[in-house]
Design an enzyme around this catalytic site. Structure first.
Site, PDB file in Angstrom:
ATOM      1  N   GLU A 211       0.869  -1.177   0.000  1.00  0.00           N
ATOM      2  CA  GLU A 211       0.000   0.000   0.000  1.00  0.00           C
ATOM      3  C   GLU A 211       0.907   1.229   0.000  1.00  0.00           C
ATOM      4  O   GLU A 211       1.488   1.576   1.029  1.00  0.00           O
ATOM      5  CB  GLU A 211      -0.922  -0.016   1.224  1.00  0.00           C
ATOM      6  N   CYS A 245      -2.094   9.460   2.644  1.00  0.00           N
ATOM      7  CA  CYS A 245      -1.629   8.906   1.370  1.00  0.00           C
ATOM      8  C   CYS A 245      -2.599   9.169   0.220  1.00  0.00           C
ATOM      9  O   CYS A 245      -2.187   9.205  -0.942  1.00  0.00           O
ATOM     10  CB  CYS A 245      -1.379   7.409   1.508  1.00  0.00           C
TER      11      CYS A 245
END
Length: 459
Positions: A211, A245
Site C-alpha cells: 500500500e 496517502c
C-alpha cells in the site's frame, strides 16, 4: 530486540504449526477481546497520537479508532461465513464431482506500518491476519513512539507473543525482519521503501501487499461549484496536516474558475482553522524535523498564494497554497505528504494527460464537475487506485470497496472481505464421486481427435 528476532519468528512458526490459530472460536475470541481493549483504551489512544504529533482527537476517533472498531465489528459478524468452504459449479469434465474453495491461512505474517495513521494502518491488517488464522509480527513506525507503545500494550494484553508480536525499533529492525522467512508480507508506506520490501520478498518468493502512494491529482473543471469544491478539497487535503496517502496532492483547475476557486479555498481555510491556524486545535503537526525541513525545501522559489509561514520548534506549517509551480519543480516531482497544495490552471482537457500521466499511476484521483460525460472520460482515460467524484477521500470509507493502488502506487487491495481474502490462500479442491468412472480419459486414447476438438465446452 533486533538480535532476538530470528528466535521470536521461529517461535511463531512453531505455534502456527500447532493449528491453534486455525480454530474459528479462537480467532473470534481474540478479535472480541481486541475490540473490548480498544474501546477501553480509546481515550489513551487519542492521547498517544496527540503526544506523537498533536493529532486532533476528532481525527483520531474518526480515522483511527472508530475505523478500526467498525472493521472489527464486520469481521466478527461475517467470519463464519467468509471462512466457510465455498462451493462452485463443477466442470462437466469432472462429472460426477463437487468443487470447492477452502480458505487457508498463509502462516506467519509480517506487517510493516507507517506513522501517518499509525493505529489504523497497524491494526487493520492485523485484524484480518488474525481472522484468517495467521500469526503476525508488527513493525510500527519509530516516529510515533507513544502510539507504538499503546499498540504493544493492547496486543500483549490479548495475544501471546507466539501469536502476535510487536517489534519496536528503527530501520535496522525492519531490515532484520525482512531477512527472515515469511509466508506473507503486508507493507504500507512510501514507494521507495516498498521497492526494498518487494525485493526482499522476491528472494523468498513471498507474496506481498504493498500500500504505497503517489501524486494524487484533483481536477476542478469550469462547471464545478467553487465554494463547495473548496470546502471539500480543504477538508481532504489538510486532514492530518496533509499527511494522508490519498490526500489531493495538487489541483488542476480550469483557467476560467481558478481565481474564484483560490478565493474560496482561502475562505475555507480561514473558516476551518481561523486567522491564526497555529492556535487551532484541529491541525496536526509535521511528524519529524526531517519531514518538516523537506517540506520547507519544496517551497523554495515558489509563489505563495496563502500561508507559507512556519514554526520549527512546534513543527508547524499552516495550510499553504502554491501558485503555478513548473512541471519540473521539486514540489511536482514527489508526493508532498504535507499541508502544501499546488494550484495549476489548464485551458484544454488534453493538458490533463500531460500533467497526470507524467507522474505515474496515483493511489487516488478526484474530479469536481457537473458533466457526466467528463466523469466517464476521466475514469476511462486515467489509471489510479480509486477516487471520488465531487468530494475527496470518501472512497476509503466504504468497506465494500477495495482499497489499494496500481503500478507505482501499490499492489493488492484490502478492507472488509477483501482483507480476509488477502490473508487467506484460496485452496481449490475437487471431490470426485466413486460410483462412475468415465473411461475415455484413460489410455489407450480411442476417442477420435475431431470429436475432442468439438468438446471445448466441457473444459
Amino acid at each position: 530486540m533486533k538480535n532476538s528476532i530470528p528466535q521470536k519468528v521461529e517461535a511463531q512458526q512453531r505455534y502456527f504449526s500447532t493449528g491453534q490459530t486455525k480454530d474459528l472460536l479462537f480467532r473470534k475470541d481474540i478479535l472480541k477481546k481486541l475490540r473490548n481493549e480498544i474501546e477501553k483504551q480509546e481515550d489513551a489512544i487519542c492521547d498517544a497520537l496527540y503526544s506523537d504529533f498533536k493529532k486532533p482527537s476528532f481525527e483520531t476517533l474518526v480515522a483511527e479508532t472508530q475505523f478500526v472498531l467498525a472493521e472489527l465489528k464486520m469481521m466478527i459478524k461475517h467470519l463464519d461465513l467468509w471462512a466457510k468452504p465455498e462451493r462452485v459449479p463443477s466442470a462437466i469434465l469432472n462429472f460426477p464431482s463437487s468443487d470447492w474453495i477452502y480458505k487457508e491461512p498463509y502462516g506467519n505474517i509480517l506487517i510493516i506500518s507507517p506513522w501517518n495513521y499509525p493505529f489504523q494502518l497497524t491494526l487493520l491488517p492485523l485484524i484480518s491476519a488474525i481472522a484468517a488464522g495467521n500469526t503476525a509480527v508488527l513493525k510500527p513506525s519509530e516516529l510515533t513512539p507513544q502510539t507504538t507503545a499503546i499498540i504493544s500494550k493492547l496486543v500483549s494484553s490479548v495475544c501471546s507473543p507466539e501469536h502476535v508480536l510487536v517489534c519496536e525499533g528503527d530501520a535496522e529492525v525492519a531490515k532484520t525482519l525482512l531477512q527472515q522467512k515469511w509466508d506473507y508480507i503486508f507493507f504500507t508506506g512510501s514507494t521507495r521503501v516498498g521497492k526494498i520490501v518487494y525485493e526482499s520478498a522476491a528472494r523468498q518468493l513471498t507474496p506481498v501487499t504493498l500500500e504505497l502512494g503517489g501524486k494524487s491529482p484533483c481536477v476542478v473543471d469550469e462547471t464545478a461549484v467553487p465554494a463547495q469544491a473548496a470546502r471539500r478539497i480543504v477538508w481532504g487535503k489538510f486532514l492530518n496536516a496533509g499527511q494522508t496517502c490519498i490526500a489531493p496532492d495538487y489541483i488542476l483547475v480550469h483557467h476560467k474558475l481558478k481565481d474564484r476557486l483560490v478565493e474560496e479555498l482561502i475562505k475555507s481555510i480561514k473558516a476551518f482553522f481561523g486567522e491564526q491556524p497555529q492556535d487551532s486545535k484541529d491541525l496536526a503537526r509535521i511528524i519529524s524535523n526531517d519531514h518538516f525541513n523537506r517540506l520547507l525545501g519544496l517551497l523554495e522559489n515558489q509563489k505563495i498564494l496563502h500561508g507559507g509561514s512556519h514554526n520549527k520548534t512546534d513543527r508547524f506549517i499552516p495550510p499553504t497554497l502554491v501558485d503555478e509551480p513548473s512541471m519540473d519543480s521539486e514540489i511536482m516531482q514527489e508526493e508532498i505528504f504535507g499541508p502544501l497544495l499546488p494550484i495549476i490552471s489548464y485551458r484544454d482537457e488534453s493538458e490533463l494527460q500531460t500533467w497526470i500521466n507524467a507522474r505515474g499511476k496515483p493511489l487516488a484521483a478526484y474530479i469536481f464537475t457537473k458533466r457526466k460525460s467528463f466523469q466517464k472520460k476521466f475514469i476511462r482515460e486515467f489509471s489510479f487506485g480509486g477516487g471520488t467524484i465531487n468530494d475527496t477521500l470518501l472512497q476509503i470509507s466504504n468497506k465494500k470497496l477495495p482499497f489499494g493502488g496500481v503500478g507505482q502506487s501499490g499492489l493488492g487491495s484490502y478492507h472488509g472481505k477483501r482483507s480476509f481474502d488477502t490473508f487467506s490462500h484460496q485452496k481449490a479442491i475437487v471431490k470426485r464421486a466413486t460410483w462412475l468412472d468415465l473411461r475415455f480419459k484413460y489410455p489407450p486414447y480411442n476417442v477420435p481427435l475431431n470429436l475432442i476438438k468439438k468438446m471445448k465446452h466441457i473444459f
